[in-house]
Design an enzyme around this catalytic site. Structure first.
Site: not given
Ligand code: NDP
Length: 281
Positions: A51, A95, A118
């Site tokens: 990322k 994460q 997200d």
């Protein structure tokens, strides 16, 4: 059979994002993503590194917060609060999975919905349900992008999604429904899964079991999307028995090089969307 190439399609998404990030920069607006990782999970570390690399290539500022395994809930929430209030950060990603002692849902809930790139925050989940959304979870968003790029029309098609997770299966079903597909979402309690799958014009496999979808489960001419990432003898394999299914379908995504590269590209897209929204562009 057409191979749906995630590397080519994700490159085109990233090119688009890069151009827009540069245009914002000319207007004095930076685009920034904060990625939080707690603990030492090796797969998570690889995802976070990828990322970061993608951000750098696209001109997006990336800040990585690597916290130790024993981080407390309070410490993590405090960091999220700081990032929520940090103007140079447009998107925040924590994460997953988090170490067991941390409350994942409470952490997700703490991220400002407008920085939740997200799209896991309940407000963003609800918006997806309503069909009025800014962010879509990156994997289903990437799949929709692939279908659009390949001019695969969903309207009126029978769509079957195997898997009902909050990050893939459920939002995937919703997005296909918004495109007027007739959607069935299957899971471990589904009876006679093979015959349900065999009806599918578009079959999405998000199960997490290597070679789970076999040729006898696939309709002649179907579009098959393989979300699975499984490691078998050190090799990456999908949820679809690619070798035997490929000759039966009209289009298929490979693993690796299919859905995987799209997920990061859509994270970049969501970060850009966040920056634009926060700067009223
Ligand atoms: P989850 O483990 O959260 O969900 C798996 C789903 O599969 C569940 O809904 C489960 O049903 C269902 N399932 C399991 N066994 C069966 C079975 N025998 N028959 C029918 N359904 C079954 O996984 P995720 O959704 O997070 O991920 C799925 C896969 O996609 C994994 O391989 C993951 O690594 C991969 N992935 C890939 C991404 C990418 O970028 N390409 C991103 C995210 C995930 P039930 O709910 O009843 O338990």
């Amino acid at each position: 059979m057409r191979l749906i190439d995630g590397k080519i399609i994700s490159a085109s998404v990233k090119e688009r994002v890069k151009d827009e990030v540069a245009i914002l920069k000319e207007q004095g607006i930076t685009t920034g993503l904060a990625v939080i990782i707690v603990g030492e999970d090796p797969a998570s570390k690889v995802y976070v590194a990828n990322k970061k690399k993608a951000c750098e290539a696209l001109g997006i500022i990336s800040e990585e917060y690597a916290l130790p395994e024993n981080t407390t809930q309070e410490e993590l929430l405090k960091l999220i609060d700081e990032l929520n209030n940090k103007a140079s950060i447009n998107g925040i990603l924590c994460q997953l999975p988090l170490p067991k002692h941390l409350d994942e849902q409470a952490v997700i809930n703490a991220i400002l919905p407008e920085k939740d790139v997200d799209a896991f925050h309940p407000q963003n989940v609800g918006k997806i349900m309503l069909g009025d959304y800014d962010f879509v979870p990156c994997t289903p968003a990437g799949i929709m992008e692939m279908l659009q790029y390949e001019n695969i029309d969903i309207s009126g098609k029978t769509c079957v999604v195997i898997g009902r997770s909050n990050i893939v299966g459920k939002p995937m079903g919703m997005l296909l429904l918004h495109k007027n597909g007739t959607v069935t979402i299957c899971h471990s309690r589904t009876k006679d899964l093979a015959s349900v799958c065999k009806e599918a014009d578009v079959l999405v496999a998000a199960v997490g079991r290597p070679n789970f979808v076999t040729a006898d489960m696939v309709k002649e001419g179907a579009v098959v999307i393989d979300v699975g990432i499984n490691r078998v003898d050190g090799k990456l394999v999908g949820d679809v028995d690619f070798q035997n299914v490929k000759d039966k379908c009209s289009a298929i995504t490979p693993v690796p090089g299919g859905v995987g590269p799209m997920t990061i590209a859509m994270l970049m897209q969501n970060t850009l969307t966040a920056a634009k929204k926060q700067n009223k562009r």
